[in-house]
Design a protein around this motif. Structure first.
Motif, PDB file in Angstrom:
ATOM      1  N   SER A   1       0.819  -1.208   0.000  1.00  0.00           N
ATOM      2  CA  SER A   1       0.000   0.000   0.000  1.00  0.00           C
ATOM      3  C   SER A   1       0.856   1.262   0.000  1.00  0.00           C
ATOM      4  CB  SER A   1      -0.920   0.014   1.234  1.00  0.00           C
ATOM      5  OG  SER A   1      -1.838  -1.059   1.195  1.00  0.00           O
ATOM      6  N   PHE A   2       2.041   1.180   0.604  1.00  0.00           N
ATOM      7  CA  PHE A   2       2.905   2.356   0.694  1.00  0.00           C
ATOM      8  C   PHE A   2       3.540   2.727  -0.642  1.00  0.00           C
ATOM      9  CE2 PHE A   2       3.177   1.260   5.314  1.00  0.00           C
ATOM     10  CZ  PHE A   2       2.623   2.450   5.776  1.00  0.00           C
ATOM     11  N   VAL A   3       3.454   1.857  -1.641  1.00  0.00           N
ATOM     12  CA  VAL A   3       4.029   2.186  -2.947  1.00  0.00           C
ATOM     13  C   VAL A   3       3.397   3.454  -3.500  1.00  0.00           C
ATOM     14  CG1 VAL A   3       4.225   1.430  -5.352  1.00  0.00           C
ATOM     15  CG2 VAL A   3       4.694  -0.189  -3.496  1.00  0.00           C
ATOM     16  N   ALA A   4       2.068   3.540  -3.419  1.00  0.00           N
ATOM     17  CA  ALA A   4       1.380   4.726  -3.935  1.00  0.00           C
ATOM     18  C   ALA A   4       1.818   5.980  -3.187  1.00  0.00           C
ATOM     19  CB  ALA A   4      -0.135   4.543  -3.821  1.00  0.00           C
ATOM     20  N   LEU A   5       1.965   5.872  -1.866  1.00  0.00           N
ATOM     21  CA  LEU A   5       2.370   7.029  -1.075  1.00  0.00           C
ATOM     22  C   LEU A   5       3.751   7.529  -1.496  1.00  0.00           C
ATOM     23  CD1 LEU A   5       1.838   8.932   1.316  1.00  0.00           C
ATOM     24  CD2 LEU A   5       2.950   7.231   2.784  1.00  0.00           C
ATOM     25  N   ILE A   6       4.685   6.609  -1.683  1.00  0.00           N
ATOM     26  CA  ILE A   6       6.039   7.009  -2.094  1.00  0.00           C
ATOM     27  C   ILE A   6       6.019   7.638  -3.481  1.00  0.00           C
ATOM     28  CG2 ILE A   6       8.347   6.163  -2.619  1.00  0.00           C
ATOM     29  CD1 ILE A   6       7.692   6.237   0.342  1.00  0.00           C
ATOM     30  N   LEU A   7       5.264   7.047  -4.405  1.00  0.00           N
ATOM     31  CA  LEU A   7       5.214   7.592  -5.762  1.00  0.00           C
ATOM     32  C   LEU A   7       4.573   8.976  -5.790  1.00  0.00           C
ATOM     33  CD1 LEU A   7       4.211   4.453  -7.871  1.00  0.00           C
ATOM     34  CD2 LEU A   7       6.453   5.521  -7.702  1.00  0.00           C
ATOM     35  N   LEU A   8       3.639   9.233  -4.886  1.00  0.00           N
ATOM     36  CA  LEU A   8       2.954  10.516  -4.862  1.00  0.00           C
ATOM     37  C   LEU A   8       3.754  11.610  -4.154  1.00  0.00           C
ATOM     38  CD1 LEU A   8      -0.712   9.388  -4.080  1.00  0.00           C
ATOM     39  CD2 LEU A   8       0.101  10.412  -6.213  1.00  0.00           C
ATOM     40  N   THR A   9       4.677  11.218  -3.287  1.00  0.00           N
ATOM     41  CA  THR A   9       5.357  12.215  -2.452  1.00  0.00           C
ATOM     42  C   THR A   9       6.858  12.307  -2.686  1.00  0.00           C
ATOM     43  OG1 THR A   9       5.703  10.609  -0.648  1.00  0.00           O
ATOM     44  CG2 THR A   9       3.649  11.869  -0.621  1.00  0.00           C
ATOM     45  N   THR A  10       7.395  11.465  -3.558  1.00  0.00           N
ATOM     46  CA  THR A  10       8.851  11.396  -3.723  1.00  0.00           C
ATOM     47  C   THR A  10       9.214  11.508  -5.198  1.00  0.00           C
ATOM     48  OG1 THR A  10       8.853   9.839  -1.867  1.00  0.00           O
ATOM     49  CG2 THR A  10      10.908  10.076  -3.093  1.00  0.00           C
ATOM     50  N   PRO A  11      10.179  12.330  -5.563  1.00  0.00           N
ATOM     51  CA  PRO A  11      10.595  12.410  -6.968  1.00  0.00           C
ATOM     52  C   PRO A  11      11.081  11.055  -7.472  1.00  0.00           C
ATOM     53  CG  PRO A  11      11.542  14.206  -5.678  1.00  0.00           C
ATOM     54  CD  PRO A  11      10.939  13.263  -4.698  1.00  0.00           C
ATOM     55  N   TYR A  12      10.682  10.723  -8.688  1.00  0.00           N
ATOM     56  CA  TYR A  12      11.171   9.500  -9.320  1.00  0.00           C
ATOM     57  C   TYR A  12      12.357   9.879 -10.206  1.00  0.00           C
ATOM     58  CZ  TYR A  12      11.206   5.024 -11.746  1.00  0.00           C
ATOM     59  OH  TYR A  12      11.581   3.807 -12.256  1.00  0.00           O
ATOM     60  N   VAL A  13      13.519   9.342  -9.893  1.00  0.00           N
ATOM     61  CA  VAL A  13      14.754   9.863 -10.484  1.00  0.00           C
ATOM     62  C   VAL A  13      15.277   9.056 -11.667  1.00  0.00           C
ATOM     63  CG1 VAL A  13      15.458  10.925  -8.315  1.00  0.00           C
ATOM     64  CG2 VAL A  13      16.180   8.581  -8.814  1.00  0.00           C
ATOM     65  N   ARG A  14      14.654   7.941 -11.968  1.00  0.00           N
ATOM     66  CA  ARG A  14      15.147   7.119 -13.070  1.00  0.00           C
ATOM     67  C   ARG A  14      14.405   7.495 -14.350  1.00  0.00           C
ATOM     68  NH1 ARG A  14      19.552   3.964 -12.861  1.00  0.00           N
ATOM     69  NH2 ARG A  14      18.823   2.675 -11.122  1.00  0.00           N
ATOM     70  N   ILE A  15      15.077   8.194 -15.260  1.00  0.00           N
ATOM     71  CA  ILE A  15      14.452   8.594 -16.515  1.00  0.00           C
ATOM     72  C   ILE A  15      14.128   7.344 -17.333  1.00  0.00           C
ATOM     73  CG2 ILE A  15      14.763   9.884 -18.666  1.00  0.00           C
ATOM     74  CD1 ILE A  15      16.696  11.696 -17.174  1.00  0.00           C
ATOM     75  N   ARG A  16      12.867   7.263 -17.760  1.00  0.00           N
ATOM     76  CA  ARG A  16      12.376   6.111 -18.523  1.00  0.00           C
ATOM     77  C   ARG A  16      12.595   4.813 -17.764  1.00  0.00           C
ATOM     78  NH1 ARG A  16      14.738   9.333 -22.298  1.00  0.00           N
ATOM     79  NH2 ARG A  16      16.661   8.141 -22.249  1.00  0.00           N
ATOM     80  N   GLY A  17      12.478   4.872 -16.449  1.00  0.00           N
ATOM     81  CA  GLY A  17      12.599   3.675 -15.632  1.00  0.00           C
ATOM     82  C   GLY A  17      11.325   2.855 -15.671  1.00  0.00           C
ATOM     83  N   LEU A  18      11.367   1.698 -15.023  1.00  0.00           N
ATOM     84  CA  LEU A  18      10.238   0.772 -15.048  1.00  0.00           C
ATOM     85  C   LEU A  18       8.982   1.398 -14.467  1.00  0.00           C
ATOM     86  CD1 LEU A  18       9.398  -2.157 -15.703  1.00  0.00           C
ATOM     87  CD2 LEU A  18      10.049  -2.776 -13.369  1.00  0.00           C
ATOM     88  N   ALA A  19       9.148   2.224 -13.435  1.00  0.00           N
ATOM     89  CA  ALA A  19       7.986   2.813 -12.764  1.00  0.00           C
ATOM     90  C   ALA A  19       7.573   4.161 -13.340  1.00  0.00           C
ATOM     91  CB  ALA A  19       8.272   2.959 -11.267  1.00  0.00           C
ATOM     92  N   SER A  20       8.260   4.662 -14.349  1.00  0.00           N
ATOM     93  CA  SER A  20       7.926   5.974 -14.906  1.00  0.00           C
ATOM     94  C   SER A  20       6.470   6.073 -15.363  1.00  0.00           C
ATOM     95  CB  SER A  20       8.856   6.303 -16.081  1.00  0.00           C
ATOM     96  OG  SER A  20      10.178   6.482 -15.650  1.00  0.00           O
ATOM     97  N   PRO A  21       5.939   5.084 -16.112  1.00  0.00           N
ATOM     98  CA  PRO A  21       4.529   5.196 -16.522  1.00  0.00           C
ATOM     99  C   PRO A  21       3.569   5.157 -15.331  1.00  0.00           C
ATOM    100  CG  PRO A  21       5.698   3.544 -17.839  1.00  0.00           C
ATOM    101  CD  PRO A  21       6.579   3.886 -16.690  1.00  0.00           C
ATOM    102  N   LEU A  22       3.959   4.477 -14.268  1.00  0.00           N
ATOM    103  CA  LEU A  22       3.103   4.428 -13.089  1.00  0.00           C
ATOM    104  C   LEU A  22       3.012   5.799 -12.442  1.00  0.00           C
ATOM    105  CD1 LEU A  22       4.415   1.118 -11.436  1.00  0.00           C
ATOM    106  CD2 LEU A  22       2.661   1.391 -13.197  1.00  0.00           C
ATOM    107  N   VAL A  23       4.154   6.467 -12.320  1.00  0.00           N
ATOM    108  CA  VAL A  23       4.189   7.794 -11.712  1.00  0.00           C
ATOM    109  C   VAL A  23       3.384   8.786 -12.540  1.00  0.00           C
ATOM    110  CG1 VAL A  23       5.692   9.681 -10.986  1.00  0.00           C
ATOM    111  CG2 VAL A  23       6.451   7.323 -10.710  1.00  0.00           C
ATOM    112  N   GLU A  24       3.536   8.730 -13.841  1.00  0.00           N
ATOM    113  CA  GLU A  24       2.894   9.709 -14.711  1.00  0.00           C
ATOM    114  C   GLU A  24       1.382   9.554 -14.771  1.00  0.00           C
ATOM    115  OE1 GLU A  24       4.861   8.950 -18.367  1.00  0.00           O
ATOM    116  OE2 GLU A  24       6.808   9.753 -17.696  1.00  0.00           O
ATOM    117  N   ASN A  25       0.879   8.347 -14.525  1.00  0.00           N
ATOM    118  CA  ASN A  25      -0.547   8.083 -14.711  1.00  0.00           C
ATOM    119  C   ASN A  25      -1.259   7.641 -13.443  1.00  0.00           C
ATOM    120  OD1 ASN A  25      -0.802   8.162 -17.856  1.00  0.00           O
ATOM    121  ND2 ASN A  25       0.994   6.881 -17.482  1.00  0.00           N
TER     122      ASN A  25
END
Length: 246
Positions: free
Chosen positions: A150-174
């Motif tokens: 459950s904390f995955v969403a919290l981290i993605l919403l509150t923390t910069p994602y630093v890996r350009i075109r990383g695996l989680a990039s589409p998750l963060v953007e959408n």
């Protein structure tokens, strides 16, 4: 949001079979994070059922803990353990340099400190599982996988994602913000009611600590950080359940 999001989450977080090949769109990728607690509940149900079967067979606590831990790793495919190992390697070998740390995270090899960290975490989980098995309580196994994911969403919403075109990039953007926060709140509330405050507090402290380290060392989070966060928060909550009466 449709069933595609659920199948995506199930396909990514577990080795459970999915009924068909999933072709994700951007919206479905974002909504799949909202489905993480539901998929985690399925993981918890499988573990709780296994523990019930082992208790019915009067399996020895050590054997039961070993089988439960093996099942836990097999169900997730070791995905989050790999993230933990990569984060430890980056922390030790990065020398505080963000670019060097990110490069180390992409290296498939694991150093001795990464191996030691994984072994120690597995020992904590094993000992906690043994204690929980001896107490004949099943709720921790049902809900702790939910807490961690459950904390995955919290981290993605509150923390910069630093890996350009990383695996989680589409998750963060959408990622849909309000449904994600709602899913987190419901999961945390259910865990609080069923397990009490201490396992949830232990998981929150573990997540906050790892997030702070990640921001300080690499400026934000990556998929490996998310995996490490899941493993460490699970182990923390599991240990808290073993140390108190649930």
């Amino acid at each position: 949001m449709n069933f595609t999001s659920f199948w995506l989450a199930l396909q990514f977080l577990t080795r459970f079979p999915v009924p068909r090949t999933v072709t994700p769109g951007p919206a479905a990728l974002g909504w799949s994070v909202v489905m993480y607690p539901l998929v985690a509940l399925l993981i918890g149900m499988a573990l709780a059922l296994l523990q019930g079967a082992l208790q019915y067979q009067h399996a020895a606590p050590g054997l039961a803990a070993g089988l439960l831990l093996t099942a836990w790793v097999v169900i997730s495919g070791g995905l989050h353990i790999d993230g933990l190992a990569d984060c430890v390697d980056a922390y030790v070998g990065g020398y505080g340099d963000a670019e060097r740390s990110l490069a180390i995270m992409k290296d498939p090899r694991s150093g001795p400190m990464a191996v030691a960290a994984v072994v120690l975490l597995m020992l904590v989980k094993f000992g906690a599982l043994m204690a929980i098995y001896e107490k004949h309580i099943n709720l921790p196994l049902l809900l702790i996988p939910v807490i961690g994911r459950s904390f995955v969403a919290l981290i993605l919403l509150t923390t910069p994602y630093v890996r350009i075109r990383g695996l989680a990039s589409p998750l963060v953007e959408n990622l849909p913000r309000r449904p994600a926060i709602t899913a987190l709140a419901v999961s945390a509330f259910c865990a609080w009611l069923a397990l009490g405050p201490w396992p949830l507090l232990a998981a929150v402290l573990a997540v906050w600590g790892l997030r702070s380290v990640a921001i300080r060392r690499i400026g934000g989070c990556t998929g490996d950080v998310l995996g490490a966060m899941i493993e460490i928060s699970e182990a923390s909550a599991l240990a808290a359940c073993a140390l108190i009466e649930v």
